[in-house]
Design an enzyme around this catalytic site. Sequence first.
Site, PDB file in Angstrom:
ATOM      1  CE  LYS A  84      -0.278   1.186  -1.458  1.00 55.64           C
ATOM      2  NZ  LYS A  84      -1.682   1.703  -1.442  1.00 55.64           N
ATOM      3  CB  VAL A  85       6.292  -3.810   0.460  1.00 58.50           C
ATOM      4  CG1 VAL A  85       6.639  -4.822   1.557  1.00 58.50           C
ATOM      5  CG2 VAL A  85       6.671  -4.342  -0.922  1.00 58.50           C
TER       6      VAL A  85
END
Length: 212
Positions: A84-85
């Site tokens: 998850k960015v």
Amino acid sequence: MKIFLDSANLAEIQYWNELGVISGVTTNIKLLSEQNVADYRDHLTKIANIVNHPVSFELQEDDYNNMINMAVEISNWHRMMVVKVPMWPSGIGLKLLRDLKDLNVRTNTTWVTSITQAVMALHAGTNYISYFWSRANKNGINAFSDVQSLHYFLKDKFYKCLIIGASIHNEEEFKNAFKAGADIVTVSGKVLQEILNNKATLLIQKEREEYY
């Protein structure tokens, strides 16, 4: 349409997985700390083994080289891991997305609260876009319109990126996210239980109990 459970609680994840409801899990350091998890790799590997579906874990902002090295490490913990960015205002998340795509690391762009941010993440190479539904609405942005427009855009352009209706707080948001065209919603176990405890269903149960 798929449901991802937003959790780090192994018992909760096991429960909803055994019911056949969830098709993935999303989590972050806050949720892990609530479970007093010290070894992230071990815990997330356990989650991935339980669900055998995508498990998204959120990066923390740091030096760029540290972040990209950590992202690659997370992706190697288990074949189901997704990084998850966040949509950091600095733009560093977009650079990460682009470089991680070149490294064949699957990514889920989180903190997205507008269709324009979503398009930026899409062009940077993300695999999932987590649109924060409730947060967007609270800030005067029409989440339904954004997700619906994004859905048609992806469909028309044949992009393989999936839309996640994230930050879903109740059944109404859950329904609207799917109506708008989200491929996936992320919800807590609490929201899933509230959906099962629908007033009409509880009334039917009471009537049947009285009958029998």
